[in-house]
Design a protein around this motif. Structure first.
Motif, PDB file in Angstrom:
ATOM      1  N   GLY A  48      35.478  -6.106 -45.438  1.00 54.82           N
ATOM      2  CA  GLY A  48      35.633  -5.217 -44.320  1.00 54.82           C
ATOM      3  C   GLY A  48      36.117  -3.975 -44.649  1.00 54.82           C
ATOM      4  O   GLY A  48      37.053  -3.686 -45.327  1.00 54.82           O
ATOM      5  N   SER A  49      35.828  -2.877 -44.005  1.00 53.26           N
ATOM      6  CA  SER A  49      36.382  -1.629 -43.926  1.00 53.26           C
ATOM      7  C   SER A  49      37.723  -1.412 -42.941  1.00 53.26           C
ATOM      8  O   SER A  49      37.404  -1.410 -41.731  1.00 53.26           O
ATOM      9  N   LEU A  50      38.783  -1.168 -43.570  1.00 46.25           N
ATOM     10  CA  LEU A  50      40.185  -1.123 -42.626  1.00 46.25           C
ATOM     11  C   LEU A  50      40.582   0.193 -43.126  1.00 46.25           C
ATOM     12  O   LEU A  50      40.878   0.444 -44.470  1.00 46.25           O
ATOM     13  N   ASP A  51      40.865   1.209 -42.145  1.00 40.09           N
ATOM     14  CA  ASP A  51      41.381   2.298 -42.678  1.00 40.09           C
ATOM     15  C   ASP A  51      40.378   3.022 -43.803  1.00 40.09           C
ATOM     16  O   ASP A  51      41.157   3.818 -44.827  1.00 40.09           O
ATOM     17  N   THR A  52      39.040   3.098 -43.569  1.00 43.19           N
ATOM     18  CA  THR A  52      38.396   3.619 -44.442  1.00 43.19           C
ATOM     19  C   THR A  52      38.211   3.111 -45.781  1.00 43.19           C
ATOM     20  O   THR A  52      37.592   3.509 -46.698  1.00 43.19           O
ATOM     21  N   THR A  53      39.182   1.841 -46.034  1.00 44.15           N
ATOM     22  CA  THR A  53      38.947   1.383 -47.444  1.00 44.15           C
ATOM     23  C   THR A  53      38.448  -0.161 -47.413  1.00 44.15           C
ATOM     24  O   THR A  53      38.887  -0.699 -46.476  1.00 44.15           O
ATOM     25  N   LEU A 116      38.087  -4.217 -36.173  1.00 45.90           N
ATOM     26  CA  LEU A 116      37.270  -3.871 -37.201  1.00 45.90           C
ATOM     27  C   LEU A 116      35.832  -3.417 -36.823  1.00 45.90           C
ATOM     28  O   LEU A 116      35.129  -4.081 -36.447  1.00 45.90           O
ATOM     29  N   THR A 117      35.749  -2.149 -36.971  1.00 46.37           N
ATOM     30  CA  THR A 117      34.195  -1.375 -36.871  1.00 46.37           C
ATOM     31  C   THR A 117      33.527  -1.707 -35.515  1.00 46.37           C
ATOM     32  O   THR A 117      32.433  -2.115 -35.571  1.00 46.37           O
ATOM     33  N   GLY A 118      34.498  -1.947 -34.525  1.00 46.42           N
ATOM     34  CA  GLY A 118      34.104  -2.307 -33.292  1.00 46.42           C
ATOM     35  C   GLY A 118      33.692  -3.608 -32.964  1.00 46.42           C
ATOM     36  O   GLY A 118      33.428  -4.212 -31.921  1.00 46.42           O
ATOM     37  N   LEU A 119      33.843  -4.459 -34.081  1.00 48.81           N
ATOM     38  CA  LEU A 119      33.913  -5.838 -33.819  1.00 48.81           C
ATOM     39  C   LEU A 119      35.138  -6.609 -33.076  1.00 48.81           C
ATOM     40  O   LEU A 119      36.226  -6.334 -33.455  1.00 48.81           O
ATOM     41  N   ASP A 120      34.807  -7.199 -31.883  1.00 54.95           N
ATOM     42  CA  ASP A 120      36.021  -7.719 -31.090  1.00 54.95           C
ATOM     43  C   ASP A 120      36.056  -9.243 -31.838  1.00 54.95           C
ATOM     44  O   ASP A 120      35.721 -10.073 -31.412  1.00 54.95           O
ATOM     45  N   PHE A 121      37.282  -9.298 -32.516  1.00 54.62           N
ATOM     46  CA  PHE A 121      37.755 -10.676 -32.881  1.00 54.62           C
ATOM     47  C   PHE A 121      37.865 -11.583 -32.065  1.00 54.62           C
ATOM     48  O   PHE A 121      37.845 -12.841 -32.281  1.00 54.62           O
TER      49      PHE A 121
END
Length: 219
Positions: A48-53, A116-121
């Protein structure tokens, strides 16, 4: 081709149509299966992309659907390892391992700032709730009868760009994979569901448990 052959072909086609699944049928069956379970636990792993990485993600989800209670524990990435999120209808508690703090946020505010990318954990234990803010359609299916894997596409009702793809197994009516894409089709997260268990005897007290010595910060 004989009249009999045409008739049999037509009957077969009609029976196939009668048993065809719609996106709403599938979501409803997943929702019913989850509601019937006393508790659910599974592992969610991938990238997954966290902080653009792009980074490795590995988390354990445990939930009691009847109480809208879910606990998410991160194993990876390293920056989030041992962090824990506990959520119910009213609030979200996030334990930060490195600072030994627990932040408390209202459920509404937490949903507005989903990570994460708008995904609500906090909605990972409830597929129907997770997809409630999306328009969902069925893209297709693979596998034999009784073991179909259905691929759903969810796009935000808000009109925001991007989409979420969800793979659902007909066996047990449960998600097997989630993929989040941006408006340009770039994959922002690709997560596989494994170690799926139901009715393992989870208790609300165990799911809510966080370190007692942690500093509590209300936001």
């Amino acid at each position: 081709m004989t009249i009999r052959t045409i008739t049999l072909t037509l009957v077969a086609a009609l029976l196939g149509a009668a048993h065809a699944q719609t996106a709403q049928d599938i979501v409803s069956k997943v929702d019913a299966a989850q509601r019937a379970a006393k508790d659910i636990s599974f592992r969610l792993a991938g990238t997954g992309s966290l902080d653009t990485t792009s980074q490795k993600l590995d988390l354990l989800v445990r939930t009691i659907p009847a109480q809208n209670l879910v606990r998410v524990q991160f194993n990876a990435p390293d920056a989030l390892a041992d962090n824990i999120v506990v959520a119910d209808k009213t609030e979200v508690r996030q334990y930060l391992y490195l600072t030994n703090q627990v932040t408390v946020t209202s459920a509404g505010k937490a949903a507005d700032t989903a990570g994460l990318t708008g995904l609500d954990f906090t909605q990972l234990g409830n597929t129907a709730s997770l997809l409630s803010g999306y328009n969902v359609k069925l893209l297709g299916s693979t596998g034999a009868a009784g073991k179909h894997i259905y691929q759903l596409e969810a796009t935000p009702k808000s009109g925001a760009s991007g989409r979420t793809l969800v793979w659902i197994s007909e066996s047990g009516w449960r998600p097997t994979r989630l993929q989040v894409q941006d408006g340009g089709g770039k994959t922002l997260a690709d997560l596989t569901v494994s170690a799926f268990k139901t009715n393992a005897g989870l208790t609300a007290a165990a799911l809510r448990q966080l370190p007692k010595d942690a500093e509590v910060i209300r936001q």
